[in-house]
Design a protein around this motif. Structure first.
Motif, short mmCIF file in Angstrom:
data_model
loop_
_atom_site.label_atom_id
_atom_site.label_comp_id
_atom_site.label_asym_id
_atom_site.label_seq_id
_atom_site.Cartn_x
_atom_site.Cartn_y
_atom_site.Cartn_z
N TYR A 112 103.93 -30.59 52.89
CA TYR A 112 103.47 -31.55 51.89
C TYR A 112 102.96 -30.83 50.65
O TYR A 112 103.32 -31.19 49.51
N GLU A 113 102.14 -29.78 50.84
CA GLU A 113 101.59 -29.03 49.70
C GLU A 113 102.70 -28.45 48.84
O GLU A 113 102.64 -28.43 47.62
N GLU A 114 103.74 -27.93 49.53
CA GLU A 114 104.85 -27.31 48.79
C GLU A 114 105.59 -28.31 47.93
O GLU A 114 106.27 -27.93 46.97
N ASN A 115 105.54 -29.57 48.33
CA ASN A 115 106.36 -30.57 47.65
C ASN A 115 105.56 -31.59 46.84
O ASN A 115 106.10 -32.63 46.46
N THR A 116 104.31 -31.32 46.57
CA THR A 116 103.48 -32.30 45.85
C THR A 116 104.05 -32.59 44.46
O THR A 116 103.88 -33.70 43.93
N ASP A 117 104.75 -31.60 43.85
CA ASP A 117 105.34 -31.83 42.53
C ASP A 117 106.36 -32.96 42.57
O ASP A 117 106.45 -33.78 41.65
N SER A 118 107.15 -32.94 43.65
CA SER A 118 108.23 -33.93 43.68
C SER A 118 107.85 -35.21 44.40
O SER A 118 108.63 -36.15 44.49
N LEU A 119 106.64 -35.27 44.93
CA LEU A 119 106.21 -36.49 45.61
C LEU A 119 105.06 -37.11 44.84
O LEU A 119 103.94 -36.62 44.89
N ASP A 120 105.39 -38.21 44.08
CA ASP A 120 104.32 -38.82 43.29
C ASP A 120 103.48 -39.76 44.15
O ASP A 120 103.80 -40.03 45.30
N LEU A 121 102.43 -40.28 43.54
CA LEU A 121 101.47 -41.13 44.27
C LEU A 121 102.14 -42.36 44.85
O LEU A 121 101.82 -42.81 45.96
N LEU A 122 103.08 -42.89 44.07
CA LEU A 122 103.77 -44.10 44.53
C LEU A 122 104.54 -43.85 45.82
O LEU A 122 104.48 -44.64 46.76
N THR A 123 105.25 -42.73 45.81
CA THR A 123 106.06 -42.40 46.99
C THR A 123 105.16 -42.21 48.21
O THR A 123 105.46 -42.67 49.30
N VAL A 124 104.08 -41.49 47.96
CA VAL A 124 103.22 -41.11 49.07
C VAL A 124 102.47 -42.31 49.66
O VAL A 124 102.13 -42.33 50.84
N THR A 125 102.23 -43.32 48.84
CA THR A 125 101.49 -44.48 49.36
C THR A 125 102.40 -45.65 49.69
O THR A 125 101.93 -46.70 50.11
N GLU A 126 103.69 -45.46 49.50
CA GLU A 126 104.62 -46.56 49.77
C GLU A 126 104.81 -46.75 51.27
O GLU A 126 105.03 -45.81 52.02
N ARG A 127 104.68 -47.99 51.69
CA ARG A 127 104.89 -48.27 53.11
C ARG A 127 105.90 -49.38 53.27
O ARG A 127 106.12 -50.18 52.37
N SER A 128 106.52 -49.41 54.43
CA SER A 128 107.47 -50.48 54.71
C SER A 128 107.16 -51.07 56.09
O SER A 128 106.21 -50.65 56.74
N VAL A 129 108.01 -52.01 56.46
CA VAL A 129 107.78 -52.67 57.76
C VAL A 129 107.88 -51.67 58.90
O VAL A 129 107.11 -51.69 59.86
N THR A 130 108.86 -50.79 58.79
CA THR A 130 109.08 -49.85 59.89
C THR A 130 108.40 -48.50 59.67
O THR A 130 108.36 -47.67 60.58
N SER A 131 107.87 -48.31 58.49
CA SER A 131 107.34 -46.97 58.22
C SER A 131 106.00 -47.03 57.50
O SER A 131 105.90 -47.58 56.40
N PRO A 132 104.97 -46.48 58.10
CA PRO A 132 103.68 -46.40 57.39
C PRO A 132 103.81 -45.43 56.21
O PRO A 132 104.79 -44.69 56.10
N SER A 133 102.81 -45.43 55.35
CA SER A 133 102.88 -44.54 54.20
C SER A 133 102.64 -43.09 54.63
O SER A 133 102.01 -42.84 55.65
N ILE A 134 103.15 -42.19 53.80
CA ILE A 134 102.97 -40.76 54.10
C ILE A 134 101.49 -40.42 54.14
O ILE A 134 101.02 -39.68 55.01
N SER A 135 100.74 -40.98 53.20
CA SER A 135 99.30 -40.65 53.14
C SER A 135 98.59 -41.12 54.41
O SER A 135 97.75 -40.41 54.96
N ASP A 136 98.95 -42.31 54.89
CA ASP A 136 98.35 -42.79 56.14
C ASP A 136 98.70 -41.88 57.30
O ASP A 136 97.84 -41.49 58.10
N MET A 137 99.97 -41.52 57.39
CA MET A 137 100.42 -40.70 58.52
C MET A 137 99.76 -39.32 58.50
O MET A 137 99.36 -38.80 59.56
#
Lengths: 202, 223
Positions: free
Chosen positions: A111-136
């Motif tokens: 995650y640390e290595e890729n923080t440049d390419s993972l914005d806040l929206l991506t990291v907090t985005e959740r779906s029905v089948t997938s919790p958000s990255i930040s939650d996980m």
């Protein structure tokens, strides 16, 4: 938003949760095996206490002059055997802790290595089948902390025990039981429930 | 190194049969004795476990009863009577038959242990006889080459005596526990009696080692 980074992070998260699931089972199994050993320890402590409360020379056992020394030796031997077995169980618990810690560290590193390419929206985005990255990430961190603390407490307790320290032996089973944390274990089980669809998806 | 025996009733100990394929005579006796020691010690262990359960029941019954009834044992009368568990029980009013039963069971276990010790005594006697025969055949120095791997025949006798001594002492302790456990009121002393029964203070770990060495020497266990 970088697709490869997201995919590899998802992959690493899946692997971590799968590891967490199997490790949770191993941990519970080993702890269950410790229960009868702690009961034996408590029982031995009772025997030690009884022997220290009795003046053998005032009892019919006075006819066996070296009995006390011999009995003490046997009790020390029995106590050492139980402590040895408990230490073996600690090794198993340590393996679980290390396995979980290593996997969680690896995920966070990715995650640390890729923080440049993972914005806040991506990291907090959740779906029905997938919790958000930040939650996980948070859940993994909580689980890792739980097992790390559990191991530390239990290991510390066992390290203080010695066959010749009666009060520590007597209080050990109670203190061991006090480390039980059903709410934390339930939270981990809940977590695994929440990520079950995520783990199965590709 | 070949050695021919001039006397009858003993084996010709050659390097071929020293590995005990066709063991006869003194070596056969010693080897059989070793097997018997092993079996007797296993039997003892089983009886010990049985007895521990019964002794535990006795203590539980005794302590619960004394707590609920607030009975005080008439110690003076039980001290003057014959020192056996069952006779002391008759002194106590309203004694439950279950306690009597358990005491009888424990007596039974002790009797069986007595038989085990008696058989152990026979093994020592038998070993002594082998030793005596050897002295007769070869003089006070005994035979020149060991019957098995390295032990001289005296060693077998010494080992047997050490084992017998341990079990004799342990049996005496258990007989005392049988006498006392049913009319001991203090829970601490009861616990000490149970500890003594379970942990067998007069049978040290060396006992197990002596048996293993005996079995190794006589070929019951592979080297």
């Amino acid at each position: 938003m970088s697709k490869p980074a997201l995919l590899s992070l998802h992959q690493a998260l899946r692997k971590s949760f799968q590891g967490l699931e199997s490790n949770q089972k191993v941990w519970s199994g080993v702890l269950a095996e410790c229960s009868p050993l702690m009961a034996s320890l408590g029982n031995l402590a009772e025997q030690w206490r009884a022997l220290s409360n009795v003046q053998l020379s005032n009892t019919p056992l006075r006819d066996f002059p070296d009995l006390e020394e011999r009995l003490r030796f046997k009790l020390v031997q029995a106590t050492d055997t139980v402590l040895c077995k408990l230490n073996e169980k600690m090794s198993s618990l340590q393996s679980v802790r290390d396995s979980i810690s290593n996997q969680v560290t690896a995920v966070f590193q990715l995650y640390e290595e890729n923080t440049d390419s993972l914005d806040l929206l991506t990291v907090t985005e959740r779906s029905v089948t997938s919790p958000s990255i930040s939650d996980m990430l948070e859940w993994l961190q909580d689980a890792e902390r739980h097992y790390r603390e559990q191991f530390l407490r239990r290991k510390t307790l066992l390290q203080t025990l010695r066959a010749d320290d009666l009060s520590l032996l007597e209080s050990a089973p109670k203190r061991w039981k006090s480390f039980e944390s059903p709410s934390a274990e339930d939270r981990i089980t809940d977590t695994l429930c929440k990520v079950s669809f995520f783990i199965k998806s590709q | 190194m070949d050695q021919m025996e001039g006397q009858s009733g003993d084996i010709a100990v050659t390097s071929a049969n020293r590995k005990c394929y066709a063991v006869t005579g003194s070596a056969r006796k010693i080897k059989d004795n070793a097997a018997d020691w092993h079996n007797l010690m296993m039997r003892w262990e089983k009886l010990n476990e049985e007895g521990f359960e019964v002794a535990g029941n006795i203590v539980n019954m005794r302590l619960t009863r004394s707590q609920s009834d607030q009975l005080l044992v008439d110690e003076s009368s039980s001290a003057t009577s014959a020192p056996s568990a069952s006779s002391a029980l008759w002194q106590l009013p309203g004694r439950a038959p279950e306690l009597q039963d358990e005491c009888c069971k424990l007596q039974d276990v002790i009797n069986k242990m007595g038989i085990v010790v008696m058989k152990m005594e026979r093994l020592v006697t038998s070993q002594r006889a082998v030793q005596d025969l050897e002295e007769f055949q070869f003089g006070p120095e005994g035979r020149k080459f060991p019957l098995f791997h390295s032990w001289d025949t005296k060693h077998f006798e010494e080992s047997s005596r050490i084992l017998l001594e341990s079990f004799c002492q342990e049996l005496k302790l258990k007989q005392l526990i049988l006498q006392e456990v049913a009319h001991t009121l203090t829970s601490d002393l009861c616990m000490v009696y149970l500890s003594c029964w379970l942990h067998q203070p007069f049978i040290p770990p060396q006992t197990r080692l002596i048996l293993e060495a005996l079995l190794l020497e006589t070929g019951h266990r592979p080297l």
